[in-house]
Design an enzyme around this catalytic site. Structure first.
Site, PDB file in Angstrom:
ATOM      1  N   LYS A   1      -0.201  -5.302  13.224  1.00 18.88           N
ATOM      2  CA  LYS A   1       0.496  -4.890  12.009  1.00 18.88           C
ATOM      3  C   LYS A   1       1.897  -4.434  12.400  1.00 18.88           C
ATOM      4  O   LYS A   1       2.079  -3.775  13.429  1.00 18.88           O
ATOM      5  CB  LYS A   1      -0.294  -3.734  11.380  1.00 18.88           C
TER       6      LYS A   1
ATOM      7  N   SER B   1      -2.777  -1.386   2.931  1.00 16.40           N
ATOM      8  CA  SER B   1      -1.509  -1.956   3.308  1.00 16.40           C
ATOM      9  C   SER B   1      -1.567  -2.946   4.462  1.00 16.40           C
ATOM     10  O   SER B   1      -0.597  -3.674   4.673  1.00 16.40           O
ATOM     11  CB  SER B   1      -0.550  -0.820   3.668  1.00 16.40           C
TER      12      SER B   1
ATOM     13  N   SER C   1      -6.217   1.638   4.367  1.00 19.06           N
ATOM     14  CA  SER C   1      -5.435   0.419   4.613  1.00 19.06           C
ATOM     15  C   SER C   1      -6.026  -0.586   5.587  1.00 19.06           C
ATOM     16  O   SER C   1      -5.545  -1.708   5.667  1.00 19.06           O
ATOM     17  CB  SER C   1      -4.045   0.784   5.085  1.00 19.06           C
TER      18      SER C   1
HETATM   19  N1  GLN Z   1      -3.232   2.825  -0.442  1.00 18.19           N
HETATM   20  C1  GLN Z   1      -2.954   4.072   0.186  1.00 18.19           C
HETATM   21  C2  GLN Z   1      -1.512   4.447  -0.014  1.00 18.19           C
HETATM   22  O1  GLN Z   1      -0.867   3.741  -0.681  1.00 18.19           O
HETATM   23  C3  GLN Z   1      -3.330   4.017   1.628  1.00 18.19           C
HETATM   24  C4  GLN Z   1      -2.343   3.399   2.503  1.00 18.19           C
HETATM   25  C5  GLN Z   1      -2.724   3.386   3.941  1.00 18.19           C
HETATM   26  O2  GLN Z   1      -3.889   3.613   4.279  1.00 18.19           O
HETATM   27  N2  GLN Z   1      -1.740   3.176   4.783  1.00 18.19           N
HETATM   28  O3  GLN Z   1      -1.028   5.413   0.470  1.00 18.19           O
END
Ligand code: GLN
Length: 491
Positions: free
Chosen positions: A79, A154, A178
């Site tokens: 990532k 994400s 994420s």
């Molecule tokens: N969807 C969550 C957010 O928008 C988690 C994101 C993540 O785990 N990086 O913060």
């Protein structure tokens, strides 16, 4: 060669038996990326030259049988918030779009040391803020199962690349789901380890008390192999743990039958409004699968569940607003000139960050500001404590907790983009594990009638990754959901 959907251990066997070289394997995946990624957009940077160099080195190690590990010669990708020396690391943000780090993250270093071949950097929501992988300066990622759908976020690029067979496995990060949400949406397996299990050194910080790195792979077994390579204490990360590291993959075949495991199912999760009926059915089926194998099932209660999403979005934005203060146009990345210093800050940040990141910085700054600190940030810290207590209490009654990973299957790209609150609610089942610092895994359990993958989540006590991997491995030995391939990537 049809190696795209072979497991890491099958690829390893081919490599050590010299049926294929790492350079050939790397070329094979690079060709697939060229062929299929135009429609998926899972990569931000393909580091072809560097990958072939690493593959060459892996082949030398394999030829001499010198320090060969389960990952030697295996192509993977990271990532794009994991720092890679000499390879652009953007966090899918304009502000870092030409940032080339001078050092490697600990996990990058560990993977290179084990002989893995890094093919490139994967697309994501900007600074990992999002649940859809639409908030990227490099354009949205598409779900290989249906390119009109989101791959989740994400770490959407990581899950989509694994699902499309463009890499054998990938690393993602998980601050509030994420790794798990995209794994569920794309039909792959993703593990968020215990907070502190994997070093965060060189992971670009979003919310430091919640962030954790972990593997996304085609199976629990593949995730176990990657976790073995990246877990462990790191003196560069003061929050990393020195808890002994089990040889995860060696324990996976232990039978769960007769092992006296109890799975808890939280009643607050199944009563959730908005739980898709096909996902509710899949939960029932998964529960029955384990029951038939001698696992006890118990209804449990996590009473603070309703507060998890708001607690998370206060704490995560507060931490993000401080962490992102470093992008000022002076020290890192994009610099936009201005008439004075304040103007340089203002212009660089205004043009460098996307809308969601700005929204989070404003929210986070607000909840930390004097006069509101006690009402929001202070309160959220207390509720986090209560949520953690909820888990401590239920883990006296059960060993692991089963729930859906997400209330719905993959939504359409654009479906929630004008409603941030609706987007935040997709994290309802995943966020609590981050608040409590416990490990959690998402694994594929079937498809909806529209042919979209569905995922279930298991959570365990801190440092009990072995049990999660074992249960999912047991499930995957007898089911084939995790071996299904999206049609778009076979033509
Ligand atoms: N969807 C969550 C957010 O928008 C988690 C994101 C993540 O785990 N990086 O913060």
């Amino acid at each position: 060669m049809d190696s795209n959907y072979k497991s890491i251990s099958d690829l390893h066997t081919l490599l050590v038996e010299k049926k294929i070289s790492s350079v050939e394997l790397t070329r094979y995946f690079l060709d697939r990326i060229k062929k299929y990624d135009a429609s998926i957009n899972s990569f931000i940077t393909i580091s072809e030259e560097e990958a072939l160099r690493l593959a060459q080195k892996a082949d030398e190690r394999l030829a001499k049988n010198n320090h060969v590990t389960a990952l030697t010669g295996i192509p993977i990708a990271l990532k794009d918030l994991i720092i890679t020396k000499g390879i652009r690391t953007t966090c899918a943000s304009r502000i870092l779009s030409s940032f080339i780090p001078p050092y490697n993250a600990t996990v990058t270093e560990q993977l290179i040391t084990s002989g893995a071949v890094i093919l490139g950097k994967l697309n994501m929501d900007e600074f990992a803020m999002g649940s859809s992988s639409e908030n990227s300066f490099f354009g949205p990622v598409k779900n290989p199962w249906n390119v009109e759908r989101s791959p989740g976020g994400s770490s959407g690029g990581s899950a989509a690349a694994v699902s499309a067979g463009l890499v054998s496995a990938a690393l993602g990060s998980d601050t509030g789901g994420s790794i798990r949400l995209p794994s569920a949406f794309c039909g792959v397996t993703g593990l968020k380890p215990t907070y502190g299990r994997v070093s965060r050194f060189g992971l670009v910080a979003f919310a430091s008390s919640l962030d954790q790195l972990g593997p996304i792979g085609r199976s629990a077994y593949d995730c176990a192999i990657i976790l073995e390579a990246i877990a462990g204490f790191d003196s560069h990360d003061s929050t990393s743990s020195d808890t002994p590291l089990p040889p995860y993959s060696q324990y996976l075949n232990d039978s769960i039958n007769g092992s006296n495991i109890t799975i808890g199912i939280p009643k607050e999760y199944t009563h959730q409004k908005g739980l898709h009926n096909e996902i509710a059915t899949a939960l029932e089926n998964t529960k029955n699968f384990f029951m038939k194998r001698g696992v006890k099932i118990k209804t449990i209660s996590l009473p603070y569940t309703d507060y998890a999403v708001s607690t998370y979005y206060i704490l995560a934005t507060a931490e993000a607003s401080t962490n992102l203060a470093r992008y000022d146009g002076i020290r890192y990345g994009l610099r936009e000139e201005g008439k004075d210093l304040l103007d340089v800050y203002l212009n660089s940040r205004t043009r460098g960050f996307g809308d969601e990141v700005k929204r989070r910085i404003m929210l986070g700054t607000y909840v930390l500001s004097s006069g509101y600190y006690d009402a929001y940030y202070g309160k959220a810290c207390k509720v986090r404590r209560l949520i953690t207590e909820d888990f401590r209490r239920v883990f006296a009654e059960c060993d692991v907790i089963l729930s859906p990973t997400s209330p719905t299957p993959a939504f359409k790209i654009g479906e929630h983009s004008h409603d941030p609150l609706a987007m935040y609610l997709t994290d309802i089942y995943t966020i609590s594990a981050n608040l409590a610092g416990i490990p959690a895994i998402s694994f594929p359990v079937g498809f909806t009638k529209n042919n979209l993958p569905m995922g279930m989540q298991l959570m365990a006590k801190k440092f009990n990754e072995t049990q999660l991997l074992q249960l999912v491995h047991c499930y995957q030995k007898e089911t084939d959901w995790h071996t299904r391939i999206p049609e778009t990537c076979t033509k």
